[in-house]
Design a protein around this motif. Structure first.
Motif, PDB file in Angstrom:
ATOM      1  N   ILE A 441       0.860  -1.188   0.000  1.00  0.00           N
ATOM      2  CA  ILE A 441       0.000   0.000   0.000  1.00  0.00           C
ATOM      3  C   ILE A 441       0.891   1.231   0.000  1.00  0.00           C
ATOM      4  N   SER A 442       0.458   2.261  -0.661  1.00  0.00           N
ATOM      5  CA  SER A 442       1.102   3.561  -0.492  1.00  0.00           C
ATOM      6  C   SER A 442       0.004   4.603  -0.394  1.00  0.00           C
ATOM      7  N   SER A 443       0.384   5.757   0.099  1.00  0.00           N
ATOM      8  CA  SER A 443      -0.623   6.790   0.316  1.00  0.00           C
ATOM      9  C   SER A 443      -0.168   8.094  -0.318  1.00  0.00           C
ATOM     10  N   ILE A 444      -1.065   9.046  -0.315  1.00  0.00           N
ATOM     11  CA  ILE A 444      -0.687  10.381  -0.755  1.00  0.00           C
ATOM     12  C   ILE A 444      -1.422  11.413   0.075  1.00  0.00           C
ATOM     13  N   LYS A 445      -0.671  12.414   0.465  1.00  0.00           N
ATOM     14  CA  LYS A 445      -1.264  13.630   1.051  1.00  0.00           C
ATOM     15  C   LYS A 445      -0.602  14.753   0.280  1.00  0.00           C
ATOM     16  N   PHE A 446      -1.332  15.292  -0.691  1.00  0.00           N
ATOM     17  CA  PHE A 446      -0.713  16.254  -1.603  1.00  0.00           C
ATOM     18  C   PHE A 446      -1.224  17.655  -1.313  1.00  0.00           C
ATOM     19  N   GLY A 447      -0.303  18.552  -1.100  1.00  0.00           N
ATOM     20  CA  GLY A 447      -0.668  19.925  -0.758  1.00  0.00           C
ATOM     21  C   GLY A 447      -1.152  20.691  -1.974  1.00  0.00           C
ATOM     22  N   ILE A 448      -2.331  21.302  -1.848  1.00  0.00           N
ATOM     23  CA  ILE A 448      -2.908  22.032  -2.975  1.00  0.00           C
ATOM     24  C   ILE A 448      -2.728  23.528  -2.759  1.00  0.00           C
ATOM     25  N   SER A 449      -2.072  24.129  -3.700  1.00  0.00           N
ATOM     26  CA  SER A 449      -1.763  25.561  -3.852  1.00  0.00           C
ATOM     27  C   SER A 449      -0.384  25.632  -4.477  1.00  0.00           C
ATOM     28  N   PHE A 450      -0.139  26.732  -5.170  1.00  0.00           N
ATOM     29  CA  PHE A 450       1.227  27.023  -5.594  1.00  0.00           C
ATOM     30  C   PHE A 450       1.993  27.397  -4.331  1.00  0.00           C
ATOM     31  N   THR A 451       3.207  26.888  -4.169  1.00  0.00           N
ATOM     32  CA  THR A 451       3.973  27.274  -2.986  1.00  0.00           C
ATOM     33  C   THR A 451       4.525  28.688  -3.138  1.00  0.00           C
ATOM     34  N   GLY A 617       5.368  27.782   7.604  1.00  0.00           N
ATOM     35  CA  GLY A 617       4.160  28.483   7.196  1.00  0.00           C
ATOM     36  C   GLY A 617       3.073  27.529   6.740  1.00  0.00           C
ATOM     37  N   ASN A 618       2.074  28.117   6.111  1.00  0.00           N
ATOM     38  CA  ASN A 618       0.954  27.341   5.577  1.00  0.00           C
ATOM     39  C   ASN A 618       0.955  27.454   4.062  1.00  0.00           C
ATOM     40  N   PRO A 619       1.769  26.668   3.404  1.00  0.00           N
ATOM     41  CA  PRO A 619       1.828  26.800   1.945  1.00  0.00           C
ATOM     42  C   PRO A 619       0.563  26.299   1.248  1.00  0.00           C
ATOM     43  N   PHE A 620      -0.219  25.471   1.934  1.00  0.00           N
ATOM     44  CA  PHE A 620      -1.315  24.809   1.235  1.00  0.00           C
ATOM     45  C   PHE A 620      -2.689  25.190   1.774  1.00  0.00           C
ATOM     46  N   PHE A 621      -3.633  25.354   0.846  1.00  0.00           N
ATOM     47  CA  PHE A 621      -5.011  25.670   1.207  1.00  0.00           C
ATOM     48  C   PHE A 621      -5.656  24.433   1.849  1.00  0.00           C
ATOM     49  N   TYR A 622      -5.351  23.295   1.299  1.00  0.00           N
ATOM     50  CA  TYR A 622      -5.849  22.023   1.852  1.00  0.00           C
ATOM     51  C   TYR A 622      -5.027  20.896   1.220  1.00  0.00           C
ATOM     52  N   TYR A 623      -5.311  19.667   1.614  1.00  0.00           N
ATOM     53  CA  TYR A 623      -4.616  18.511   1.040  1.00  0.00           C
ATOM     54  C   TYR A 623      -5.607  17.579   0.343  1.00  0.00           C
TER      55      TYR A 623
END
Lengths: 789, 503
Positions: A441-451, A617-623
Motif C-alpha cells: 500500500i502507499s498513500s498520498i497527502k498532496f498539498g494544494i496551492s502554488f507554494t 508556514g501554511n503553503p497549502f489551502f488544503y490537502y
C-alpha cells in the motif's frame, strides 16, 4: 438540476472522436505561411567558435536563418532565475540547445537547411550526473533547509538517532520522466499590421508565453497576444518550455512578416525539452521497534539540467512532501538543485512531490521489514492524526486537518481483501520456483496551492448575451484535464442554465491578463472561483434589476433582490413563483435597461502563506489524500513484472464532474506506474538522450494496466472549503503509482532474509533482475553467478 | 501499363501520380490529399512518426480473395505509403460518422469518458472499429481481445480504463461494418476494370508544408502483379528497394535516414501471398502478412503463435511480413531465432533461376545477406515440430507489448524419454546477428534433460556471446537473461510450471 456533480462528457469529446478537434498542426495553413525548424547544439557543453550559415541560406526554399543577434530584447529568460538564453550565443550547455532558427517554404527545405548549417564548437567535458555536479560544486540556487518544530537542536536530533532502537541509512535514486504529451511542443505566430504579434501556442501558460515573446522580440506585452485553444497533453511540460517554439515562430513572423509555424518532431522534443528531475537522496531514519518513526534526515539532490527553469520550486515541493501522509516527529530536510549539461528539467505532474513521496514510502517498506511487521500496519501507525496536536503538525508547521486517512486505509484494506491476499502472496512465494509476488500500500497527502504565494490568483471574464447564452474566459488552459467542462458546469449552475448554453472560450492573454500557469492541480480551484465571482457580480445586478421588474404594488410585493431566483433557465420572485421570465428574454430586457450583464471576476486563495527563508508556514489551502494497494508478479528469470491488481481510494471532496475526475485519477495513477516501472531515460556519456521516441521510451501500454482495477472515492464530511466543496485531483493520484514499485520491492524483500532490499526507480526488468541476481542463491535457484552492475 | 494509383478515401475516388505517390499516407491525408485545395484530413494524428503510438490509425479495405467484398484492417498511416494504397479503400476517422450521426464506437468513447486531451482518440476510435470489423459473431468484445487489439495504440492521459469500458460497451450488432456504410460494390467494380496489370508511377520532390513532411520521397515506384514482372524489373533495377509492408522503412524514411530513388513492392504479387503446409513444412510467401501467419499458426505452431502476438502491434502485423523481417536482418528481429532452430530454408528467385539457402547461411554479418542484387526472397519453408520437440520461444523486452526485443531466444529440444537427443538454440540481441549456441547445445545432447543440465548449459551460453550495452539494456543484463532463460525453459518444459500470471 445542477450540472455540478454530473458526469458530463468532456466539452471537446465530440471533436476528439470525430477528428474535428484541432491542434496547432491541424489549423488551416495561412497564406505565405513558413515552416520553422532549428539547429541545436551537437554537444552537451562547449564554446561556439564559429557559425557558418552560408550554404544553408542559399539552399532552395530557405527564407531566413536567425540567431541570438536577431532578438530585439535581452537574450535570457526563466520563470524564477533568468539564466536561460533563448538562443545560444557563445556557450552551449546541453545537446540540442537551439542556436539557429530556420524559416523555409516547406518543412523539407527547412530540414535540409538544418543539415547545411556548420557549427564549430570547442567541446568541453559535460557534467551529466548529480555526483559529477556535486564534485564540481555546480549548483542552481542555494541549498534549502526545512527543520520540523522540535528538531532544531543538533544535540537532541543526534540523541534521537543514538537512542533509537533501530536506524537505517542509505542513498535512494529515482530517475527522470518524459512528459510524453502526444502533441509535441507547437506554436504558430502571425505579425499584425502594427508589428504586433499573435501567438497560438500549445501552452499551459499564456501569460508567460506572452511575456517571454514580448521580451525576446523587444515588444511591450500589450503588443503580444497569446492564445491556447487546447493542448494535446501538457503534464507540466508546457508550463515554461512551450516558450521555445513560441519564441522561434514569433521571431520568424516578426522578421519576415509572414505567418510561421513549428511543431517539434518527437525526437527533437524529447532531446531538447526538460523532464521530471532525477533525484539522488542521502537519508537516515530512526524508528522504534514497532516501526513508529522517531527522526529522519533527508538530503535531496536533483538534476536540474543546464538552467534554472522551475527546478528550485520543484525541489521545494519535494521537501514539502518528504513526510507524505506520515508524521515524522523530528525531520530535517535539505534540498539542492544541481546544474548539469542536460536540458533544463521542468514541471511534470507532481512537481517534485513524487520524489519526496517515493523516498518515505520506500523507508516505511524497509522499516516494516526490519521490525517484522506488515508494512500496511507500520504505515497506518505513522499517519497524521486528525485533531491530535502531537501528531498533526508537519515539518513546515502546517496543521494537517479535516482528513480521513485512517478511514481510507481501513476501508481500502477491507475492500481489497488485503490481509487475505497478503497470506495468499506468501503462499504463492513459498510454492513457486519461477515467480515471486509482492503486495503493498502507499498513500498520498498532496498539498494544494502554488507554494509561490502570488500565483494563487485567477481572473475570469463572463459575457452574458441577449439570448441568454454565456461565454466564459479564464486564464486556465485545457490540456485534456476537463477544466473547460468543469468551468462550464460551474457557470451553468450560477445562472441556472443548461450547460449547453454556456461556452468556455479559448484561453487568451487578451481576455485574461497576468494569469498563473494551469498547474499545481489548481486550475479548477482558482479559475472556477474567479468565474463564480464574475457570475455573482452579474447575478447581483440582475437581481436588483429583476426586483424592480417583479415588484408589484397591487400584490404588495416591494422590490427585494434577495427574493429573486435565477434558475431553470428563468428568473422569478420566490414570493410570486408563477410569474417567470425566460432567462434569455430577461437578458435582452436587462440590456435595454442598460444593465451590465458582463463581468470580470477575481479570486485569491485565502490563508496561504509560506516563508521560504524560515521553511515555515501554511503553503497549502488544503490537502488531497488517498491510498492505493497494488499487487505484482515478477518473473524470477527475466525480471519481467506483471501488474496484477490495483485498488485505489481517494478523498477528492465532492467531484464537480465524477466521470472526468475518475479519468484524472486513473490516468494520473498509470502515469505514476510508468515512472516507477518502465519509463527510463538513457543518455550516453556525451549527454545525448538515446531514448528519444516511443520505440525506446516505454510509457505504459494498455496491456500493462492491471486486470483487476478498482477505483473508488471516500466521502469526507469534514472538508468544507474550495469551489463547490471539490478537491484538486490532477496530480495526487500520480503518486499512488508508487504502490506498484513498493509491491515490486515487497516481492524482492520476500526473497531476502531479514534485510531490506535496495531498489531504484524505475524498477525496469533490468533493475529487478539485477537486484534479484545480487541476492545470491535466491533469485534463480542454484544460480552460481552473481550479477554485477 | 497503368501509370497512376487508384484508391478510395472515405468513399471518394483518388487517382494519384507524381509527387503524392511517394508520400506517407498520413502526410497525404493531412496535407490535402495531394492538392493544395484538397480536404486536409487532420483527424489522422502524428505523435511519433514511428508507427509506435497508433494515433495515425486508419482502416484500409482491400478486396477479399474472391474479390466480392472488401475487408478492413487497421494500419499506422504514418509508416504506410500512398503507393501501397493502390486498389484499396482508406477510411479515416472523418469517414466514420454518417452525416451528423456519430458511429456507435465514437458515441461509446464519449459516453465512457474515453478521451482526455483527445490527440490519441481518433487512433483508438479507428482501432476499435477495426476490432469490430475483425470480430466474428455478435458477442461483445472481451477484455483480452480489447487489450491485445488496442496494444498498438498508446494513450498518455486516460490510463486506458475508460477506453476499455467503451470497448466493452459496444454492441457489435449495432456497429455497422464499414462495407455497409460505403458502396464497396462500386469500388470493386472500379478495381476490376483497372485490371490486374502492373503499375508504375514516378514521383518527384514534395512541396507540402507539414511538421512531419518527409526529407525526400522516392522517385520510381513499380507495383508488379506477377512474380515474372517482379523478377524482370528487379534484374533491371538492382538498386531499387524492395518494399514489403514498409513498417521498418517507413520509420527510417520519417527519420530522414533513407529515401530510395526507386522501389518495387512485393505485396502486389499474388504468387507471393502463400501460406500452406506442404510435406510437414510451413510455407510462407514473401507477401504474407504477420496477421495471416498469426491466425494460421494458432494450431500449427502454438509456441510461434503465442509469441507472434507480441511482434509489433496489430496495425504493424496487418501489413508487415515475415519475409520483410527476415530480409531486414536485424539482430533483434523477433522471428529469426525460431527459423534458426527450426532450420528453415529460404527460397530465392531471379530471372536466372531459383535456389534454396538454409537460413543460417543466409546471414553473413551485420545486415549482410547471401542475396544477389537481382534476387528476391520468394518464400520461407519451416519444418513443423514433431511431437517429441519441445519448442520454446522467448522475447524479453522492456515493455511486454509493442516493444523491440532486448533478447530473443529459441529452444528446439528433441527428447526421448528423459534424454535430450538433439538441441538447437538460437539467440538474438546479443551480437551483430542472431547466433546459435553450439557449445550449450552440445552440453545437453545425449543427457537427461534436468534443471542442472539446463543451468549448466545456460552458464556455457554466457561464454558464447558478447552482447553490448545499448538503450534497451546493459551487456550484463543480456548475459544474465540468456543464462536464466535456460532454467526458465526447463521449468516450462519439464517442471510443468507454466505461469502466465494475469498478464
Amino acid at each position: 438540476m445542477p450540472s455540478v456533480g454530473q458526469s458530463l462528457p468532456h466539452d471537446s469529446a465530440t471533436g476528439h472522436v470525430t477528428g474535428a478537434a484541432r491542434y496547432i498542426d491541424d489549423l488551416p495553413r495561412l497564406d505565405r505561411e513558413l515552416c520553422v525548424d532549428f539547429v541545436g547544439s551537437p554537444v552537451a557543453a562547449g564554446r561556439i567558435r564559429s557559425l557558418d550559415l552560408t550554404a544553408a541560406r542559399q539552399a532552395p526554399g530557405v527564407v531566413c536563418l536567425l540567431t541570438y543577434n536577431d532578438l530585439g530584447g535581452p537574450n535570457h529568460f526563466g520563470p524564477i532565475i533568468p539564466d536561460e538564453p533563448f538562443l545560444a550565443a557563445e556557450e552551449v550547455a546541453y545537446v540540442g540547445q537551439p542556436i539557429v532558427v530556420i524559416a523555409a517554404e516547406t518543412a523539407a527545405a527547412a530540414r535540409k537547411a538544418r543539415e547545411l548549417v556548420v557549427v564549430d564548437i570547442e567541446e568541453r567535458k559535460p557534467i551529466l550526473s548529480i555526483d559529477e555536479a556535486l564534485h564540481a560544486n555546480s549548483f542552481i540556487g542555494p541549498e534549502r533547509h526545512m527543520v520540523s518544530p522540535g528538531a532544531e537542536s543538533d544535540a537532541a536530533f543526534e540523541e534521537a538517532f543514538r537512542t533509537a532502537p533501530h536506524t537505517l541509512s542509505g542513498r535512494f535514486f529515482s530517475g527522470g520522466q518524459e512528459q510524453f504529451y502526444f502533441e509535441t511542443q507547437a506554436a504558430m505566430s502571425m505579425r499584425g499590421e502594427s508589428g504586433d504579434i499573435r501567438v497560438i501556442s500549445s501552452t499551459q501558460n499564456t501569460t508567460e508565453t506572452q511575456a517571454v515573446v514580448a521580451e525576446a522580440l523587444g515588444l511591450g506585452m500589450h503588443q503580444v497576444v497569446c492564445e491556447c485553444h487546447r493542448m494535446g497533453g501538457g503534464f507540466g511540460g508546457k508550463e515554461t518550455q512551450s516558450a521555445i517554439t513560441a519564441v522561434m515562430t514569433a521571431l520568424v513572423a516578426q522578421k519576415t512578416g509572414r505567418p510561421a509555424r513549428l511543431t517539434l518532431r518527437r525526437g527533437d522534443d524529447m532531446q531538447i525539452t526538460g523532464k521530471r528531475h532525477a533525484y539522488q537522496t542521502d537519508y537516515r531514519v530512526a524508528f522504534n521497534s514497532d516501526g513508529r518513526l522517531i527522526a529522519a534526515q533527508m538530503a535531496f539532490y536533483s538534476n536540474g539540467g543546464a538552467f534554472a527553469d522551475l527546478s528550485t520550486s520543484v525541489m521545494e515541493r519535494t521537501m514539502l512532501h518528504a513526510d507524505n501522509a506520515y508524521h515524522v516527529p523530528m525531520l530535517r530536510v535539505t534540498g539542492q538543485v544541481c546544474r548539469t549539461n542536460l536540458p533544463p528539467n521542468t514541471a511534470f505532474r507532481g512537481f517534485g512531490g513524487p520524489q519526496g513521496v517515493a523516498l518515505i514510502e520506500s523507508l516505511l517498506e524497509d522499516i516494516a521489514k526490519v521490525v517484522g511487521r506488515d508494512a500496511f500496519d507500520v504505515r497506518r501507525a505513522n499517519l497524521y492524526r486528525d485533531g491530535d496536536d502531537s501528531r498533526n503538525v508537519t515539518h513546515y508547521g502546517q496543521i494537517v486537518r479535516d482528513h480521513v486517512m485512517d478511514e481510507t486505509f481501513d476501508r481500502l484494506a477491507a475492500s481489497s481483501s488485503y490481509r487475505h491476499r497478503v497470506a495468499k502472496v506468501a503462499e504463492f512465494n513459498a510454492a513457486s520456483r519461477t515467480h515471486v509476488k509482492g503486495i503493498a500500500i502507499s498513500s498520498i497527502k498532496f498539498g494544494i496551492s502554488f507554494t509561490t504565494k502570488f500565483l494563487n490568483q485567477a481572473n475570469a471574464l463572463v459575457n452574458v448575451y441577449t439570448d441568454g447564452t454565456v461565454q466564459v474566459s479564464t486564464g486556465g488552459t485545457e490540456m485534456g484535464q476537463g477544466l473547460y467542462t468543469k468551468i462550464q458546469q460551474i457557470v451553468a449552475d450560477e445562472f441556472g442554465l443548461e450547460p449547453a448554453r454556456v461556452r468556455v472560450m479559448a484561453t487568451s492573454s487578451e481576455k485574461s491578463n497576468n494569469t498563473s500557469p494551469t498547474a499545481a492541480s489548481a486550475g479548477a480551484d482558482l479559475n472556477g472561483m474567479a468565474a463564480i465571482d464574475a457570475c455573482r457580480k452579474i447575478t447581483n445586478r440582475m437581481r436588483v434589476y429583476a426586483a424592480g421588474l417583479f415588484a408589484s404594488a397591487e400584490r404588495g410585493l416591494v422590490a427585494a433582490p434577495e427574493h429573486i431566483v435565477i434558475d431553470q433557465g428563468a428568473v422569478w420572485d420566490d414570493r410570486a413563483p408563477s410569474h417567470r421570465l425566460d432567462f434569455g428574454q430577461f437578458c435582452a430586457m436587462a440590456r435595454r435597461e442598460r444593465v451590465d450583464i458582463g463581468a470580470r471576476g477575481f479570486y485569491a486563495t485565502p490563508g496561504v502563506d509560506y516563508n521560504r527563508e524560515t521553511g515555515r508556514g501554511n503553503p497549502f489551502f488544503y490537502y488531497t489524500t488517498g491510498a492505493a494497494i497494488a499487487e505484482v508478479t515478477i518473473d524470477r528469470f527475466t525480471g519481467e513484472l506483471v501488474f496484477d491488481r490495483a485498488d485505489l481510494l481517494m478523498d477528492i471532496g465532492r467531484a464537480i464532474n465524477p466521470g472526468i475526475d475518475r479519468g484524472q485519477v486513473i490516468g494520473g495513477f498509470i502515469q505514476g506506474v510508468g515512472w516507477v516501472t518502465n519509463e527510463e531515460l538513457r543518455y550516453n556519456d556525451a549527454g545525448h538522450l538515446l531514448s528519444t521516441g516511443p520505440t525506446t521510451y516505454k510509457i505504459p501500454n494498455i496491456t500493462d494496466t492491471p486486470r483487476v482495477f478498482n477505483v473508488d472515492f471516500i466521502n469526507n464530511p469534514k472538508h468544507q472549503k474550495n469551489v463547490r466543496l471539490s478537491k484538486a485531483v490532477g496530480e495526487p493520484p500520480l503518486m499512488l503509482g508508487v504502490a506498484v514499485w513498493l509491491a515490486a520491492k515487497n516481492a524482492l524483500q520476500s526473497l531476502n532474509g531479514g534485510e531490506p532490499v535496495s531498489l531504484s526507480i524505475p524498477a525496469t526488468g533490468e533493475e529487478l533482475l539485477t537486484r534479484m541476481t545480487a541476492l545470491v542463491g535466491q533469485a534463480v535457484p542454484d544460480a552460481a553467478k552473481v550479477g554485477c552492475r | 501499363m497503368r501509370n497512376s494509383l487508384v484508391f478510395y478515401v472515405n468513399g471518394s475516388r483518388h487517382e494519384v501520380r507524381g509527387e503524392a505517390a511517394g508520400l506517407t499516407l498520413s502526410d497525404y491525408l493531412r496535407g490535402g490529399c495531394g492538392s493544395l485545395q484538397g480536404d486536409r484530413l487532420c483527424g489522422t494524428k502524428i505523435a511519433c512518426a514511428e508507427g509506435d503510438c497508433g494515433a495515425c490509425t486508419v482502416l484500409v479495405g482491400k478486396p477479399a480473395d474472391d474479390e466480392r467484398s472488401v475487408v478492413y484492417q487497421s494500419i499506422d498511416a504514418c509508416i504506410a505509403f500512398v503507393y501501397q494504397m493502390d486498389r484499396r479503400h482508406v477510411v479515416t476517422v472523418e469517414g466514420l460518422q454518417d452525416g451528423d450521426t456519430l458511429s456507435p464506437v465514437q458515441q461509446a468513447m464519449i459516453d465512457c469518458h474515453g478521451s482526455q486531451c483527445g490527440f490519441c482518440t481518433p487512433g483508438f476510435v479507428m482501432a476499435l472499429q477495426g476490432l469490430v470489423e475483425e470480430s466474428e459473431g455478435d458477442q461483445p468484445l472481451e477484455d483480452e481481445t480489447l487489450r491485445l487489439g488496442l496494444s498498438g495504440n498508446l494513450c498518455r492521459c486516460t490510463g486506458y480504463s475508460q477506453i476499455l469500458d467503451a470497448g466493452k460497451r459496444l454492441d457489435p450488432k449495432r456497429v455497422a461494418s464499414i462495407s455497409k456504410r460505403y458502396d464497396t460494390t462500386a469500388m470493386l467494380a472500379d478495381f476490376a476494370t483497372l485490371g490486374d496489370g502492373p503499375v508504375r508511377v514516378n514521383s518527384r520532390d514534395t512541396h507540402l508544408s507539414n511538421g512531419h513532411a518527409p526529407a525526400a520521397p522516392p522517385v520510381d515506384i513499380f507495383l508488379p502483379s506477377t512474380l515474372d514482372e517482379l523478377l524482370e524489373h528487379r534484374a533491371q533495377h538492382p538498386d531499387a528497394r524492395l518494399i514489403s509492408g514498409a513498417t521498418d522503412i517507413g520509420v527510417q524514411f520519417n527519420h530522414g535516414k533513407v529515401a530510395p530513388a526507386a522501389l518495387i513492392t512485393t505485396q502486389t504479387v499474388r504468387e507471393l501471398n502463400r501460406l500452406e503446409v506442404i510435406d510437414g513444412q510451413l510455407v510462407i510467401g514473401a507477401a504474407t502478412s504477420w496477421a495471416r501467419i498469426e491466425a494460421y499458426t494458432k494450431n500449427a505452431i502454438p509456441a510461434y503463435h503465442a509469441i507472434l502476438t507480441r511482434f509489433g502491434s496489430p496495425q504493424v502485423r496487418h501489413v508487415g511480413t515475415l519475409i520483410g523481417n527476415l530480409a531486414n536482418a536485424s539482430p533483434i528481429a523477433d522471428s529469426i531465432p525460431l527459423h534458426y532452430v527450426a532450420q528453415s530454408t529460404l527460397e530465392l528467385a531471379s530471372i536466372r533461376g531459383r535456389r534454396e539457402v538454409p537460413i543460417e547461411e543466409f546471414y553473413l554479418g551485420y545486415k549482410q545477406l547471401d542475396l544477389q542484387p537481382d534476387e528476391v526472397i520468394v518464400a520461407v519453408r519451416t519444418p513443423l515440430p514433431k511431437a517429441n520437440v519441445r519448442l520454446r520461444l522467448y522475447k524479453v523486452s522492456k515493455r511486454r507489448d509493442m516493444d523491440i526485443s532486448t533478447v530473443t531466444l529459441a529452444f528446439w529440444l528433441e527428447v526421448e524419454g528423459d534424454l535430450c537427443t538433439a538441441a538447437r538454440i538460437a539467440t538474438g540481441g546479443v551480437g551483430p546477428t542472431v547466433v546459435r549456441l553450439p557449445r550449450a547445445e552440445e552440453s545437453l545432447v545425449a543427457r537427461p534433460l534436468t534443471l542442472e543440465a539446463m543451468q549448466t548449459a545456460g552458464r556455457i551460453a554466457r561464454d558464447e556471446i558478447q552482447p553490448i550495452s545499448d538503450v534497451r539494456g546493459g551487456a550484463e543484463y543480456r548475459l544474465q537473461l540468456v543464462e536464466n532463460l535456460f532454467a526458465k525453459c526447463w521449468h516450462e518444459v519439464k517442471g510443468g510450471e507454466v505461469f502466465s500470471g494475469s498478464k
